[in-house]
Design a protein around this motif. Structure first.
Motif, PDB file in Angstrom:
ATOM      1  N   MET A   1      -0.615   2.955  -4.552  1.00 10.45           N
ATOM      2  CA  MET A   1       0.818   2.876  -4.298  1.00 10.45           C
ATOM      3  C   MET A   1       1.535   2.619  -5.609  1.00 10.45           C
ATOM      4  N   VAL A   3       4.178   1.179  -6.963  1.00 12.22           N
ATOM      5  CA  VAL A   3       5.266   0.262  -6.629  1.00 12.22           C
ATOM      6  C   VAL A   3       6.268   0.131  -7.756  1.00 12.22           C
ATOM      7  N   LEU A   6       9.070   2.612  -7.164  1.00  9.14           N
ATOM      8  CA  LEU A   6       9.521   2.731  -5.785  1.00  9.14           C
ATOM      9  C   LEU A   6      11.046   2.690  -5.721  1.00  9.14           C
ATOM     10  N   GLU A  10      13.811   2.943  -0.384  1.00 10.37           N
ATOM     11  CA  GLU A  10      12.575   3.093   0.371  1.00 10.37           C
ATOM     12  C   GLU A  10      11.984   1.743   0.801  1.00 10.37           C
ATOM     13  N   LEU A  14       9.276   0.761   3.824  1.00 10.84           N
ATOM     14  CA  LEU A  14       7.914   0.386   3.448  1.00 10.84           C
ATOM     15  C   LEU A  14       7.534  -0.966   4.049  1.00 10.84           C
ATOM     16  N   ALA A  17       6.866  -0.508   7.641  1.00 11.67           N
ATOM     17  CA  ALA A  17       5.568   0.143   7.811  1.00 11.67           C
ATOM     18  C   ALA A  17       4.443  -0.865   7.607  1.00 11.67           C
ATOM     19  N   TRP A  40       7.779   7.845  10.632  1.00 15.01           N
ATOM     20  CA  TRP A  40       7.910   7.472   9.220  1.00 15.01           C
ATOM     21  C   TRP A  40       6.896   8.233   8.373  1.00 15.01           C
ATOM     22  N   HIS A  47       4.799   8.974   2.047  1.00 14.64           N
ATOM     23  CA  HIS A  47       4.651   7.906   3.038  1.00 14.64           C
ATOM     24  C   HIS A  47       3.203   7.803   3.512  1.00 14.64           C
ATOM     25  N   TRP A  50       1.278   5.973   0.910  1.00 17.82           N
ATOM     26  CA  TRP A  50       1.543   4.537   0.964  1.00 17.82           C
ATOM     27  C   TRP A  50       0.823   3.898   2.160  1.00 17.82           C
ATOM     28  N   TYR A  51       0.843   4.599   3.282  1.00 15.21           N
ATOM     29  CA  TYR A  51       0.164   4.090   4.479  1.00 15.21           C
ATOM     30  C   TYR A  51      -1.337   3.922   4.219  1.00 15.21           C
ATOM     31  N   LEU A  63       0.858  -5.569  -1.944  1.00 11.24           N
ATOM     32  CA  LEU A  63       2.277  -5.287  -1.766  1.00 11.24           C
ATOM     33  C   LEU A  63       3.075  -6.584  -1.821  1.00 11.24           C
TER      34      LEU A  63
END
Length: 415
Positions: A1, A3, A6, A10, A14, A17, A40, A47, A50-51, A63
């Motif tokens: 990710m 970050v 970012l 968003e 996030l 999520a 999403w 996305h 990121w998931y 995160l």
């Protein structure tokens, strides 16, 4: 990710999520939440990336770390969130983790849940206008509390009484101070012994100072029966469950009175002045007496006769309840840190099988446990404070590839 790059717009999506991913790990997503998460994911290819990162072993924790500066700005909202959802004060503890960063992982998830809860209604008003969905009741950790049964059979719920004298019994005034019950001689001694019983339900623990000044800490689902004044030639109490004792010396006619504990009518522990822990839960496969200081003699009645062992500090008398050796005691080295973890506010799951873990959770969180497909053969590694909600602890345990589902107050262990 990625970050660092970012976009600010968003961030709410996030965080939302991340909250849904945490619930997904606990198998608690509603159909509406599944649809929301899927929508999403379909918005952007990024996305999905990121998931996948959030689903990785420490994605949620990373995160939380990366956005510590952002979450700091939400502290007023987080404080309000905790006042509403965590009414009991939670002491701050730092616990060493052996080979699993459990506390950091669980804390990250709950912080993300809180931040997502705060920001999503403002960023996505359409979601806020939807009819509220039923929410799984949050299962909070145990706390201080007990029920005192007096000599006449009347009871006092110590969870709700304030500080001060709560009752008078033969030879003693009973007072509560800061979650601790104390018996103090009032000069009205009697030759007849009257007995009281202190009981901790599931999800409660309590400390009591007995009439002789000895202290006893009761773990959840435990009890101690004792006289309101010690007038005989031996101080006798009876317990069930798990109790830690720090016994005070008491003399009568120049002689030190022995202190004798009957453990669930299975064995007796005799001491003169010492610190020790007795685990006599009926659902445990082995009952343990662990000596920390002093000297104790543990005696068990077997069909072939009495068996007596004398312990030195650091030793443990273990009595099996099942199999061909049922009722036989063996002496082995004890682990004081593991034995007293409950008293010190810690779960010590180092090299502990899932059945033992579940027995501890049943008592502390007052839940039932079922196994969907037999008992998995797995041992856990690590320690964790006992002051977090059950959901946070389950997220940590899932790092050992054991999965759970909560249905009300029933925890189902999945294959």
């Amino acid at each position: 990710m990625d970050v660092d790059n970012l976009p600010e717009h968003e961030l709410p999506g996030l965080l939302r999520a991340a909250a849904l991913t945490a619930k997904e790990k606990l198998h608690q997503l509603t159909d509406a939440e599944k649809d929301e998460l899927q929508h999403w994911l379909e918005q952007k290819t990024q996305h999905q990336e990121w998931y996948d990162s959030l689903r990785s072993g420490d994605g949620l924790s990373r995160l939380n770390t990366d956005y510590s500066k952002f979450t700091a700005a939400a502290q007023p909202a987080l404080a309000d969130f905790h006042r509403q959802h965590f009414p009991q004060p939670t002491p701050s503890r730092t616990t060493k983790i052996l080979r699993a960063s459990w506390i950091r992982y669980a804390a990250a998830v709950f912080l993300l849940l809180a931040v997502a809860w705060y920001f999503m209604p403002r960023q996505q008003p359409k979601l806020a206008q939807q009819p509220p969905k039923p929410i799984q009741q949050q299962i909070l950790p145990g706390q201080e509390g007990a029920i005192l049964t007096l000599a006449d059979g009347s009871t006092i719920e110590l969870d709700s009484v304030g500080n001060g004298v709560v009752a008078q019994q033969s030879g003693a005034d009973l007072s509560v101070s800061n979650g601790q019950l104390r018996y103090k001689a009032n000069g009205k001694s009697s030759a007849e012994e009257t007995f009281n019983t202190l009981t901790t339900p599931k999800g409660r623990q309590y400390k009591i100072i007995l009439p002789d000044g000895s202290a006893a800490w009761l773990n959840a689902a435990s009890s101690i029966r004792f006289p309101t004044q010690f007038t005989q030639n031996a101080r006798r109490v009876a317990i069930s469950g798990e109790v830690y004792f720090e016994v005070a010396a008491m003399k009568k006619a120049g002689e030190t009175l022995p202190f004798i504990v009957n453990a669930d009518n299975r064995f007796e522990v005799e001491v003169l002045g010492t610190h020790f822990n007795i685990n006599a839960y009926a659902d445990e496969p082995v009952l343990n007496t662990t000596l920390l200081q002093g000297k104790v003699a543990v005696t068990a009645q077997r069909p072939e006769g009495r068996q007596k062992v004398v312990l030195k500090p650091g030793e443990q008398a273990a009595m099996a309840l099942r199999g061909g050796e049922a009722g036989k005691m063996t002496v082995r080295p004890g682990d004081p840190g593991k034995v007293l973890a409950w008293k010190n506010g810690v779960f010590d799951f180092d090299d502990v099988g899932i059945e033992e873990v579940m027995r501890q959770l049943k008592r502390w969180y007052d839940i039932d446990v079922k196994y969907a497909a037999g008992v998995p053969k797995i041992e856990f590694v690590g320690k964790m404070t006992r002051d977090i909600p059950l959901e946070g602890l389950l997220i940590a345990l899932e790092k050992s590839n054991v999965h759970f589902r909560l249905e009300g107050r029933t925890l189902i262990v999945l294959p």
